[in-house]
Design an enzyme around this catalytic site. Structure first.
Site, PDB file in Angstrom:
ATOM      1  N   CYS A 203       0.798  -1.236   0.000  1.00 51.37           N
ATOM      2  CA  CYS A 203       0.000   0.000   0.000  1.00 51.37           C
ATOM      3  C   CYS A 203       0.826   1.279   0.000  1.00 51.37           C
ATOM      4  CB  CYS A 203      -0.938  -0.004   1.195  1.00 51.37           C
ATOM      5  SG  CYS A 203      -1.947  -1.474   1.236  1.00 51.37           S
TER       6      CYS A 203
HETATM    7  C1  UGA Z   1      -1.314   0.493   5.578  1.00 54.84           C
HETATM    8  C2  UGA Z   1      -2.131   1.425   6.466  1.00 54.84           C
HETATM    9  O1  UGA Z   1      -1.557   1.444   7.773  1.00 54.84           O
HETATM   10  C3  UGA Z   1      -3.598   0.962   6.536  1.00 54.84           C
HETATM   11  O2  UGA Z   1      -4.358   1.889   7.303  1.00 54.84           O
HETATM   12  C4  UGA Z   1      -4.165   0.894   5.111  1.00 54.84           C
HETATM   13  O3  UGA Z   1      -5.482   0.429   5.094  1.00 54.84           O
HETATM   14  C5  UGA Z   1      -3.326  -0.055   4.296  1.00 54.84           C
HETATM   15  O4  UGA Z   1      -1.946   0.401   4.288  1.00 54.84           O
HETATM   16  C6  UGA Z   1      -3.893  -0.076   2.899  1.00 54.84           C
HETATM   17  O5  UGA Z   1      -3.824   0.928   2.205  1.00 54.84           O
HETATM   18  O6  UGA Z   1      -4.526  -1.074   2.532  1.00 54.84           O
HETATM   19  P1  UGA Z   1      -0.171  -1.912   5.919  1.00 54.84           P
HETATM   20  O7  UGA Z   1       0.313  -1.789   4.501  1.00 54.84           O
HETATM   21  O8  UGA Z   1      -0.778  -3.191   6.357  1.00 54.84           O
HETATM   22  O9  UGA Z   1      -1.280  -0.777   6.204  1.00 54.84           O
HETATM   23  O10 UGA Z   1       1.083  -1.658   6.833  1.00 54.84           O
HETATM   24  P2  UGA Z   1       1.498  -0.679   8.027  1.00 54.84           P
HETATM   25  O11 UGA Z   1       1.244  -1.296   9.321  1.00 54.84           O
HETATM   26  O12 UGA Z   1       0.939   0.666   7.807  1.00 54.84           O
HETATM   27  O13 UGA Z   1       3.084  -0.635   7.814  1.00 54.84           O
HETATM   28  C7  UGA Z   1       3.653  -0.198   6.574  1.00 54.84           C
HETATM   29  C8  UGA Z   1       5.159  -0.206   6.647  1.00 54.84           C
HETATM   30  O14 UGA Z   1       5.647   0.795   7.525  1.00 54.84           O
HETATM   31  C9  UGA Z   1       5.771  -1.525   7.143  1.00 54.84           C
HETATM   32  O15 UGA Z   1       6.857  -1.860   6.291  1.00 54.84           O
HETATM   33  C10 UGA Z   1       6.256  -1.196   8.549  1.00 54.84           C
HETATM   34  O16 UGA Z   1       7.366  -1.964   8.936  1.00 54.84           O
HETATM   35  C11 UGA Z   1       6.642   0.277   8.394  1.00 54.84           C
HETATM   36  N1  UGA Z   1       6.608   1.045   9.662  1.00 54.84           N
HETATM   37  C12 UGA Z   1       5.448   1.205  10.355  1.00 54.84           C
HETATM   38  C13 UGA Z   1       7.784   1.658  10.124  1.00 54.84           C
HETATM   39  O17 UGA Z   1       8.858   1.550   9.504  1.00 54.84           O
HETATM   40  N2  UGA Z   1       7.729   2.402  11.280  1.00 54.84           N
HETATM   41  C14 UGA Z   1       6.576   2.584  11.979  1.00 54.84           C
HETATM   42  O18 UGA Z   1       6.602   3.303  13.007  1.00 54.84           O
HETATM   43  C15 UGA Z   1       5.419   1.962  11.507  1.00 54.84           C
END
Ligand code: UGA
Length: 443
Positions: free
Chosen positions: A257
């Site tokens: 995403c």
């Molecule tokens: C993301 C959004 O959080 C959801 O709200 C949305 O619905 C979804 O995309 C979508 O568009 O369908 P997701 O892709 O499951 O969800 O993943 P996240 O939990 O947001 O994490 C994304 C990335 O950021 C991961 O690689 C994670 O490791 C990284 N991350 C997250 C960090 O590097 N630091 C943080 O503090 C948080």
């Protein structure tokens, strides 16, 4: 109310199973026969906590099909197909339009077609034009997080609904009726027009990615000046206007995403003749983050990784998912291999290990050999390595037997690409002779 879902990927399948659990009859359609057959047998094609159980529990209300005619007579049809990035970074809408084209002949003029796929501004309007008076188009972006998508479905922080000013009142009422479970739970509803609903989705994902890129950029300064990014993030996050979420520095954001949505928002700015400053820099910082971390590792080995072996802990783009799309861990593996290193990979999720094994086989078949081997056992992955790299933020790494790892490794070095090891453990490990490096932390 009879509902239907087009596309049984992460979004569609959760929507289908979730609606069935709320008591609706759901027909889930996909063009992929193998997916549908697996679902008919009760096997979700993706790993998502609680999904398989929920699928079994609600079997009598769920119907899976590859025949589009079966969608006839459905009152509300959710379009949940992928909108991947094209070669320029734009959202590719081919799946959305072909789903709508296929659906059109079945519509009688009273159906609601809900776009859940993440689509650029103007898409709902275009789909309505395409359908004319055969259906009413509603925008309803999803905010599910992979790994906890089932939980997110039942406990959303908001429900966003975008309608046209020309929709009759019953369209809104029907959507409220469908989502009455959330209304009863007092979950805020944002009821707006198509364009705002479309942008809420892109803005939310890009803003979250921007928070991470901000903290990652700051981590570089923090490291230089002897500050500690974890403490900085805590100090910032206690301000409720900032919030403490998505301020974990690391090797950057990935997944299906954020990368595609940030790029697609950049395109939308450009298409409307506005320079996309913050989204562009958000992406640039993220693109730099893995090479930046690799340099830190290289430095520790005198600038040469040729012949070195690393245990890579965590392989998917985040914990508790088997989704490898845009996985920062696998990007780092690729760079390590280019430097002449060997990588021994491990992930807690079995499906992730299996998916990476398939990927390695594919790469090996085109390149003769590929320096990544996936192990089903963590100790074997760690055995004989010159360094351990943590690439996915599983808290579980803290509870592993580091005493045993000390005996297994060739060289006691940890590169914590997610700053996930707790301070007490890190201090203890350093005392025991481990070299520890995180992202912008000061031990
Ligand atoms: C993301 C959004 O959080 C959801 O709200 C949305 O619905 C979804 O995309 C979508 O568009 O369908 P997701 O892709 O499951 O969800 O993943 P996240 O939990 O947001 O994490 C994304 C990335 O950021 C991961 O690689 C994670 O490791 C990284 N991350 C997250 C960090 O590097 N630091 C943080 O503090 C948080």
């Amino acid at each position: 109310m009879k509902t239907a879902v087009i596309g049984t990927g992460y979004v569609g399948l959760i929507q289908a199973v979730g609606l069935a659990h709320l008591g609706f009859k759901v027909i889930a359609y996909d063009i992929d026969i193998s997916k549908i057959n697996a679902l008919k047998r009760g096997n979700p094609p993706i790993y998502e906590k609680g999904l398989k159980e929920l699928l079994h529990q609600n079997r009598e209300r769920l119907f899976f099909t590859t025949s589009v005619e079966d969608l006839k007579d459905s009152e509300v049809i959710f379009v949940c197909v992928g909108t991947p990035q094209d070669s320029q970074g734009k959202a590719n809408l081919n799946f959305v339009f072909s789903a709508v084209e296929n659906l059109k002949p079945l519509l009688m003029g009273k159906e609601i077609v809900v776009l859940k796929s993440t689509v650029p501004v103007g898409t709902n309007r275009k789909v309505q034009q395409l359908l004319g008076d055969k259906a009413f188009v509603v925008s309803n972006p999803e905010f599910l997080r992979e790994g906890i998508a089932v939980e997110d479905f039942f406990n959303p922080e908001r429900v966003v609904l975008g309608f046209s000013e020309n929709h009759p009142e019953w369209v809104r009422e029907k959507m409220f009726n469908l989502y009455r479970f959330f209304l009863k739970k007092n979950i805020p509803f944002v009821v707006t027009n198509w364009e705002s609903a479309e942008l809420i989705k892109y803005a939310s994902n890009t803003f979250l990615a921007m928070k991470i890129s901000f903290i990652n950029e700051l981590a570089r300064l923090s490291e230089k000046v002897g500050a500690d990014i974890k403490e900085i993030a805590r100090g910032m996050g206690l301000d409720s206007r900032i919030g403490n979420k998505f301020l974990n520095a690391g090797i950057g954001w990935g997944g299906s995403c954020f990368p595609k949505d940030v790029s697609a928002l950049i395109w939308q700015f450009k298409e409307w003749g506005i320079e996309p400053k913050l989204p562009k820099v958000t992406k640039e910082i993220n693109d730099e983050q893995i090479p930046w971390f690799l340099n830190k590792i290289k430095k520790h080995y005198g600038g040469n990784l040729n012949g070195k072996t690393f245990a890579l802990l965590g392989l998917a783009f985040k914990p508790y998912t088997d989704d490898l799309r845009e996985s920062p861990s696998l990007k780092l593996a690729e760079l390590l291999i280019q430097e002449g290193a060997f990588v021994k990979g491990y992930d807690y999720v079995e499906g992730t290990r299996e998916n990476v094994k398939k990927l390695v086989e594919l790469k090996a078949s085109t390149r003769h050999s590929y320096g990544l081997i996936v192990y089903d056992d963590l100790n074997t992955a760690v055995k004989g390595v010159d360094g351990i790299i943590i690439a996915v933020e599983y808290k579980e790494w803290n509870r592993e037997n580091w005493k045993e790892f000390s005996k297994l490794v060739r060289n006691k070095a940890i590169f914590d690409g997610r700053n996930i090891l707790e301070r007490i453990l890190v201090k203890k490990l350093v005392k025991e002779g481990w070299h520890y490096e995180g992202v912008g932390v000061n031990i």
